[in-house]
Scaffold this motif. Structure first.
Motif, mmCIF file in Angstrom:
data_model
loop_
_atom_site.group_PDB
_atom_site.id
_atom_site.type_symbol
_atom_site.label_atom_id
_atom_site.label_comp_id
_atom_site.label_asym_id
_atom_site.label_seq_id
_atom_site.Cartn_x
_atom_site.Cartn_y
_atom_site.Cartn_z
ATOM 1 N N PRO A 149 52.800 51.288 50.887
ATOM 2 C CA PRO A 149 53.549 51.701 49.893
ATOM 3 C C PRO A 149 54.974 52.183 50.274
ATOM 4 O O PRO A 149 55.046 52.429 51.637
ATOM 5 C CB PRO A 149 52.860 52.940 49.387
ATOM 6 C CG PRO A 149 52.009 53.350 50.468
ATOM 7 C CD PRO A 149 51.811 52.010 51.098
ATOM 8 N N ALA A 150 56.004 52.214 49.593
ATOM 9 C CA ALA A 150 57.149 52.846 49.985
ATOM 10 C C ALA A 150 57.022 54.353 50.219
ATOM 11 O O ALA A 150 57.795 55.028 50.870
ATOM 12 C CB ALA A 150 58.167 52.260 48.778
ATOM 13 N N VAL A 151 56.189 55.121 49.294
ATOM 14 C CA VAL A 151 56.129 56.567 49.388
ATOM 15 C C VAL A 151 54.585 56.666 49.363
ATOM 16 O O VAL A 151 53.989 55.944 48.254
ATOM 17 C CB VAL A 151 56.986 56.990 48.527
ATOM 18 C CG1 VAL A 151 56.920 56.614 47.060
ATOM 19 C CG2 VAL A 151 56.847 58.414 48.238
ATOM 20 N N VAL A 152 54.155 57.770 49.727
ATOM 21 C CA VAL A 152 52.748 58.169 49.455
ATOM 22 C C VAL A 152 52.992 59.444 48.851
ATOM 23 O O VAL A 152 53.601 60.430 49.380
ATOM 24 C CB VAL A 152 52.166 58.430 50.613
ATOM 25 C CG1 VAL A 152 50.697 59.198 50.669
ATOM 26 C CG2 VAL A 152 51.729 56.940 51.254
ATOM 27 N N PHE A 153 52.493 59.921 47.738
ATOM 28 C CA PHE A 153 52.417 61.013 47.182
ATOM 29 C C PHE A 153 50.933 62.068 47.317
ATOM 30 O O PHE A 153 50.026 61.095 46.807
ATOM 31 C CB PHE A 153 52.613 60.979 45.430
ATOM 32 C CG PHE A 153 54.253 60.570 45.168
ATOM 33 C CD1 PHE A 153 55.117 61.316 45.216
ATOM 34 C CD2 PHE A 153 54.490 59.299 45.081
ATOM 35 C CE1 PHE A 153 56.504 60.987 44.942
ATOM 36 C CE2 PHE A 153 55.659 58.843 44.633
ATOM 37 C CZ PHE A 153 56.760 59.631 44.499
ATOM 38 N N ALA A 154 51.036 63.045 47.771
ATOM 39 C CA ALA A 154 49.804 63.620 47.796
ATOM 40 C C ALA A 154 49.923 64.945 46.939
ATOM 41 O O ALA A 154 50.493 65.790 47.068
ATOM 42 C CB ALA A 154 49.621 64.040 49.103
ATOM 43 N N ASP A 155 48.852 65.193 46.136
ATOM 44 C CA ASP A 155 48.824 66.491 45.535
ATOM 45 C C ASP A 155 47.428 67.310 45.819
ATOM 46 O O ASP A 155 46.357 66.902 45.505
ATOM 47 C CB ASP A 155 48.331 66.115 43.847
ATOM 48 C CG ASP A 155 48.907 67.085 43.010
ATOM 49 O OD1 ASP A 155 49.119 68.465 43.433
ATOM 50 O OD2 ASP A 155 48.729 66.933 41.726
ATOM 51 N N GLU A 156 47.962 68.425 46.463
ATOM 52 C CA GLU A 156 46.950 69.534 47.120
ATOM 53 C C GLU A 156 45.992 68.515 47.759
ATOM 54 O O GLU A 156 44.620 68.753 47.684
ATOM 55 C CB GLU A 156 46.403 70.115 46.017
ATOM 56 C CG GLU A 156 47.141 70.925 45.044
ATOM 57 C CD GLU A 156 47.596 72.375 46.088
ATOM 58 O OE1 GLU A 156 47.251 72.478 47.216
ATOM 59 O OE2 GLU A 156 48.481 73.131 45.254
ATOM 60 N N PRO A 157 46.307 67.752 48.787
ATOM 61 C CA PRO A 157 45.123 66.660 49.504
ATOM 62 C C PRO A 157 44.296 67.433 50.122
ATOM 63 O O PRO A 157 43.198 67.077 50.615
ATOM 64 C CB PRO A 157 46.098 65.951 50.411
ATOM 65 C CG PRO A 157 47.581 66.764 50.790
ATOM 66 C CD PRO A 157 47.716 67.558 49.271
ATOM 67 N N THR A 158 44.637 68.852 50.791
ATOM 68 C CA THR A 158 43.550 69.675 51.482
ATOM 69 C C THR A 158 42.999 70.831 50.821
ATOM 70 O O THR A 158 42.401 71.502 51.171
ATOM 71 C CB THR A 158 44.389 70.180 52.777
ATOM 72 O OG1 THR A 158 45.654 71.148 52.460
ATOM 73 C CG2 THR A 158 45.172 68.999 53.571
ATOM 74 N N GLY A 159 43.236 70.746 49.350
ATOM 75 C CA GLY A 159 42.751 71.876 48.654
ATOM 76 C C GLY A 159 41.206 72.049 48.578
ATOM 77 O O GLY A 159 40.812 73.254 48.382
#
Length: 232
Positions: A149-159
């Motif tokens: 991908p051009a960009v990786v979006f991570a939403d609280e990946p370690t939560g």
């Protein structure tokens, strides 16, 4: 904006942000500040009421839902707090899923390479129930990477991870930027996680209120967050 009339809530208020190629940006702020909404709009999961969103030079606004879905599959990687793996599929089958959904035949070498990148080549045949929480999140990261991908979006990946698993996932995200030139945008509440980024954007009430550029430390990030909380 969510809702109408007196119950309307402005989730993002005139916010402008850019994420340069090959950079790691953390987004922080108190609950309700608009962090996840920013991520969802930037990733094309939600459409803003106004303004413009571009991914890799493509304006998302004019795209039909079908074309937007195709763009997300091919140009955007997602990692959420819950790994969201398919329980009945092995690790390698989960990683191959985005390619199959795009009606592309997964090359075994590409799947192996994605799992090797996150240190799980030896766990390819295991089901999610046979993996630890950290391993499941690393499979989710491999799945996000397999389409390049051009960009990786991570939403609280370690939560939802313990400290050791969190460090592994954050080191992998950092490595995507440093070794492979990926662009990573991560929402987090954790100053330790944000300390791995190149810069931190601070949101409050849907607006961008502060920014901190690297080199970063967890202490520096926590201190800036504390000052913002006091100011509010």
């Amino acid at each position: 904006m969510y809702g109408t009339g007196e119950r309307a809530v402005v989730a993002l208020d005139g916010l402008t942000a850019d994420f340069a190629n090959g950079t790691f940006t953390a987004v922080m702020g108190p609950s309700g500040s608009g962090k996840s909404t920013l991520l969802h709009c930037a990733a094309g999961l939600e459409r803003p009421d106004g303004g413009q969103v571009l991914i890799d030079g493509t304006d998302l606004g004019p795209l039909s839902e079908r074309r937007l879905t195709v763009l997300r599959r091919e140009r955007v990687g997602f990692v959420f707090q819950a790994a969201n793996l398919i329980a009945s599929l092995t690790a390698e089958q989960n990683v191959a899923l985005p390619l199959r959904l795009s009606r592309r035949r997964p090359a075994p070498a590409d799947i192996t390479a994605a799992l090797s990148e996150v240190g799980l080549a030896g766990r390819a045949g295991h089901l999610p129930a046979e993996l630890s929480g950290g391993e499941r999140q690393r499979v989710a990261l491999a799945r996000a990477l397999v389409t390049r991908p051009a960009v990786v979006f991570a939403d609280e990946p370690t939560g939802a991870l313990d400290s050791a698993a969190s460090r592994q996932v954050l080191a992998l995200l950092r490595g995507l930027v440093d070794r492979h030139g990926h662009t990573v945008v991560m929402v987090t509440h954790d100053p330790l996680a944000a300390g791995h980024a190149d810069r931190v954007l601070f949101l409050a009430d849907g607006a961008l209120v502060d920014e901190l550029a690297g080199p970063l430390s967890a202490e520096g990030v926590a201190g800036r967050m504390a000052r913002l909380e006091v100011a509010r």
